[in-house]
Design an enzyme around this catalytic site. Structure first.
Site, PDB file in Angstrom:
ATOM      1  N   GLY A   2       0.770  -1.228   0.000  1.00 40.22           N
ATOM      2  CA  GLY A   2       0.000   0.000   0.000  1.00 40.22           C
ATOM      3  C   GLY A   2       0.804   1.282   0.000  1.00 40.22           C
ATOM      4  O   GLY A   2       0.243   2.368   0.143  1.00 40.22           O
ATOM      5  N   GLY A   4       2.569   2.356  -2.594  1.00 41.53           N
ATOM      6  CA  GLY A   4       2.560   2.937  -3.936  1.00 41.53           C
ATOM      7  C   GLY A   4       3.609   2.387  -4.877  1.00 41.53           C
ATOM      8  O   GLY A   4       3.998   3.067  -5.832  1.00 41.53           O
ATOM      9  N   LYS A   5       4.073   1.152  -4.643  1.00 41.70           N
ATOM     10  CA  LYS A   5       5.112   0.590  -5.523  1.00 41.70           C
ATOM     11  C   LYS A   5       4.629   0.508  -6.965  1.00 41.70           C
ATOM     12  O   LYS A   5       5.348   0.875  -7.904  1.00 41.70           O
ATOM     13  CB  LYS A   5       5.512  -0.807  -5.035  1.00 41.70           C
ATOM     14  CG  LYS A   5       6.183  -0.844  -3.685  1.00 41.70           C
ATOM     15  CD  LYS A   5       6.653  -2.242  -3.324  1.00 41.70           C
ATOM     16  CE  LYS A   5       5.517  -3.229  -3.196  1.00 41.70           C
ATOM     17  NZ  LYS A   5       4.639  -2.939  -2.045  1.00 41.70           N
ATOM     18  N   THR A   6       3.405   0.005  -7.158  1.00 32.27           N
ATOM     19  CA  THR A   6       2.894  -0.164  -8.523  1.00 32.27           C
ATOM     20  C   THR A   6       2.731   1.175  -9.216  1.00 32.27           C
ATOM     21  O   THR A   6       3.095   1.338 -10.386  1.00 32.27           O
ATOM     22  CB  THR A   6       1.554  -0.930  -8.495  1.00 32.27           C
ATOM     23  OG1 THR A   6       1.775  -2.240  -7.969  1.00 32.27           O
ATOM     24  CG2 THR A   6       0.972  -1.051  -9.887  1.00 32.27           C
ATOM     25  N   SER A   7       2.180   2.157  -8.524  1.00 35.26           N
ATOM     26  CA  SER A   7       2.014   3.488  -9.123  1.00 35.26           C
ATOM     27  C   SER A   7       3.362   4.076  -9.522  1.00 35.26           C
ATOM     28  O   SER A   7       3.506   4.652 -10.612  1.00 35.26           O
ATOM     29  CB  SER A   7       1.305   4.418  -8.138  1.00 35.26           C
ATOM     30  OG  SER A   7       0.005   3.963  -7.856  1.00 35.26           O
ATOM     31  N   ASP A  29       3.896  -8.973  -8.097  1.00 32.99           N
ATOM     32  CA  ASP A  29       3.130  -8.756  -6.878  1.00 32.99           C
ATOM     33  C   ASP A  29       1.953  -9.720  -6.822  1.00 32.99           C
ATOM     34  O   ASP A  29       1.138  -9.752  -7.742  1.00 32.99           O
ATOM     35  CB  ASP A  29       2.624  -7.311  -6.843  1.00 32.99           C
ATOM     36  CG  ASP A  29       2.071  -6.921  -5.490  1.00 32.99           C
ATOM     37  OD1 ASP A  29       1.698  -7.821  -4.725  1.00 32.99           O
ATOM     38  OD2 ASP A  29       2.003  -5.715  -5.211  1.00 32.99           O
ATOM     39  N   THR A 488      -4.537  -1.661  -2.388  1.00 29.56           N
ATOM     40  CA  THR A 488      -3.660  -2.739  -1.935  1.00 29.56           C
ATOM     41  C   THR A 488      -4.008  -3.229  -0.533  1.00 29.56           C
ATOM     42  O   THR A 488      -4.093  -4.441  -0.313  1.00 29.56           O
ATOM     43  CB  THR A 488      -2.189  -2.299  -2.015  1.00 29.56           C
ATOM     44  OG1 THR A 488      -1.873  -2.007  -3.382  1.00 29.56           O
ATOM     45  CG2 THR A 488      -1.268  -3.395  -1.534  1.00 29.56           C
TER      46      THR A 488
END
Length: 570
Positions: A2, A4-7, A29, A488
């Site tokens: 949560g 913000g790795k994906t963003s 992930d 997430t």
């Protein structure tokens, strides 16, 4: 989870593609929402992103990879070993370590496939192996069947049992990760104490393995544009306090600060704005004007919990969602209604901003020290098994005992002792063993009975044997899943719920903590952010939970007014 790795991965990929680079973005992930963020249906094959010329993306499905991995290791033994032994093997290969190493198979394929990735200037991985996994793969003895001689029943090393064929590929991959000219590792965190502490630990762990080309992104930094808005000022001050406390870590790496945005960053257009100064304080594109409906209040939760008069209450969830705070609020609430309550926490007291008063009648607090419990457990296992191991096997065992699973099982023993008290009073515990750990220990008992041997006192005490039946009893134990109103954390809580259901434990209620939805504020960003939460609030009640509580965001989550009673250290 949560932070913000994906963003950040998607925004970086798009920024590079916009500079005429060809980019392959890969997610490993287990809770990947890459499809949602890029607004494109993805699979395990690279798919061009139509809205971003030069960018392709794919999802590695760790769960599917882990299932294939388990089948490859276990199927040859079906029919040759008793079912109880097979069940133990299956559970041992159901943990996070297996999932990570199975995904690492796919990960290394891309690192080593020079021909298959020759068309791309950059490969961006959203999530990567932990330092623990990398250390395991560096140990030569890990490639030899260590499990054949390990009888503790609690090892995380099951996934290493069949990797001999991958040894060369893994060695190449680890060398690439440590090559600063080839790889940059970007840590992502939030301006919150727990997230910054986790990032610092990860940075140190990876740095000790030679992976030193690191950057740090602090995502979600906030400064209010309305100086007299109480909510905005409180949030800004809390974030700044966390950053000030983490200054030595921040000084150790190049740091990029990314401002808090008004809504979830979905789609290429919003991702482009994420790394620009444009639109930082613009409202959410999908505004929702609605009341927060269907959620119980925190007071009603306390009223429901107190009906039984005693029992165990567990707050569970991923890191950073506020399990300890929620557990403390519940313990205080029950004690203030006249009940005897034991609050037991595994969080160091220094992480808690508690003002509970000089003695709330009926409330006692004890703190399970994870480091102490783990050290005791580690020493015991080494004393029992070490004399029978050669030097290389002993090193492998020591690394096994540095894994997250070891701490969980070590704390498990103290946890089991504490649960014993639930027959006479309320016992409120922050953090509990996962469904996987419960099933692993349960399966280990069956395994040892089958073979006529025992793992040792750590796995066979009466409190441990009684724990799983007690946790499965909905009259005795209430499991509360704590999450945030974000993608997430909600998806990870849903996965945790399925994990518990495998152990035949049904969560009692969900708690959405620190929610901005419906809070009056003059700050346009926070008002828009509150509106953006409705999507996930609706998902919680519509898809995951029959009953749920929503706790609004406050600057001081525990607002009761006096110092916390001194905890007894177990």
């Amino acid at each position: 989870g949560g932070v913000g790795k994906t963003s950040m991965a998607c925004a970086t990929a798009i920024a590079l593609a916009d500079r005429k680079r060809t980019v392959l973005l890969i997610s490993t992930d287990p809770a990947s929402n890459l499809d949602e963020v890029l607004d494109t249906a993805l699979s395990g094959i690279a798919t061009p992103i139509q809205a971003v010329r030069g960018l392709s993306a794919l999802n590695i499905d760790p769960s599917a990879a882990a299932a294939r991995y388990r089948a490859r290791l276990i199927d040859p033994f079906r029919g040759a070993l008793p079912d109880t032994v097979l069940r133990t093997m299956e559970e041992q290969l159901s943990g996070a370590c297996t999932t990570e190493i199975a995904a690492f198979d796919e990960f290394t394929a891309f690192l080593g496939d020079l021909a298959g990735t020759a068309d791309f200037d950059h490969i961006i991985f959203d999530t990567a192996p932990t330092g623990h996994t990398i250390r395991l793969l560096q140990l030569p003895k890990a490639w030899t069947g260590f499990l054949d001689s390990n009888t503790s029943g609690t090892s995380c090393l099951g996934p290493l049992a069949g990797l001999e064929k991958q040894r060369e590929a893994y060695s190449t991959a680890l060398a690439v990760l440590a090559d600063a000219a080839a790889t940059c590792l970007v840590l992502v965190t939030r301006p919150e104490s727990s997230a910054l502490a986790e990032a610092a630990r990860t940075s140190s762990e990876l740095g000790s393995l030679g992976i030193k080309n690191q950057r740090l992104i602090v995502n979600g930094c906030f400064r209010t544009t309305v100086s007299n808005d109480p909510l905005g000022r409180a949030l800004e001050m809390r974030m700044q306090k966390s950053l000030d406390e983490a200054q030595p870590f921040l000084d150790s790496l190049p740091v990029i600060r990314v401002p808090l945005r008004a809504a979830n960053v979905l789609g290429p257009d919003r991702l482009r704005r994420l790394v620009s100064d444009d639109g930082i304080h613009s409202p959410a594109l999908e505004e929702v004007d609605a009341e927060v409906e269907g959620f119980d209040s925190f007071e009603s939760l306390i009223g429901r919990l107190e009906l039984s008069g005693h029992g165990v209450i567990l707050t569970m969830g991923k890191g950073g969602v506020g399990k300890t705070t929620v557990a403390t609020k519940i313990a205080v609430g029950l004690a203030q209604r006249g009940h005897l309550v034991m609050l037991s926490t595994t969080d160091p007291a220094s992480h808690l901003d508690l003002t509970l008063g000089d003695g709330i009648p009926g409330l006692t607090v004890e703190r399970i020290d994870p480091e102490r419990e783990t050290a005791l457990y580690r020493d015991q296992v080494i004393a029992e098994q070490g004399p029978n191991l050669d030097t290389a096997s002993l090193e492998l065992l020591k690394e096994d005992l540095r894994s997250p699973c070891t701490e969980e099982i070590a704390v498990f023993r103290a946890f089991a002792r504490t649960v014993d008290g639930g027959g006479e009073r309320f016992v409120v515990l922050d953090t509990a063993p996962t469904g996987h750990t419960l099933l692993l220990l349960d399966a280990s008992e069956a395994y040892h009975r089958e073979l006529g041997r025992q793992a040792g006192s750590s796995g066979t005490s009466e409190s441990v044997r009684q724990l799983l039946p007690r946790l499965r009893d909905p009259e005795f134990t209430k499991v509360l899943l704590v999450t945030l109103a974000e993608a997430t954390p909600v998806h990870e809580a849903a996965a945790l719920q399925e994990d518990l259901r495998r152990a035949k434990i049904e969560p009692y209620m969900w708690i959405v903590n620190q929610s901005f939805a419906g809070i009056p504020t003059a700050d346009p960003l926070l008002a828009a952010r509150g509106r953006s939460e409705f999507r996930y609030l609706n998902e919680v009640l519509g898809q995951h939970a029959t009953h749920a509580v929503r706790i609004p965001w406050t600057a001081h989550p525990l607002e009761t007014g006096a110092p916390m009673p001194q905890p007894a250290i177990l």
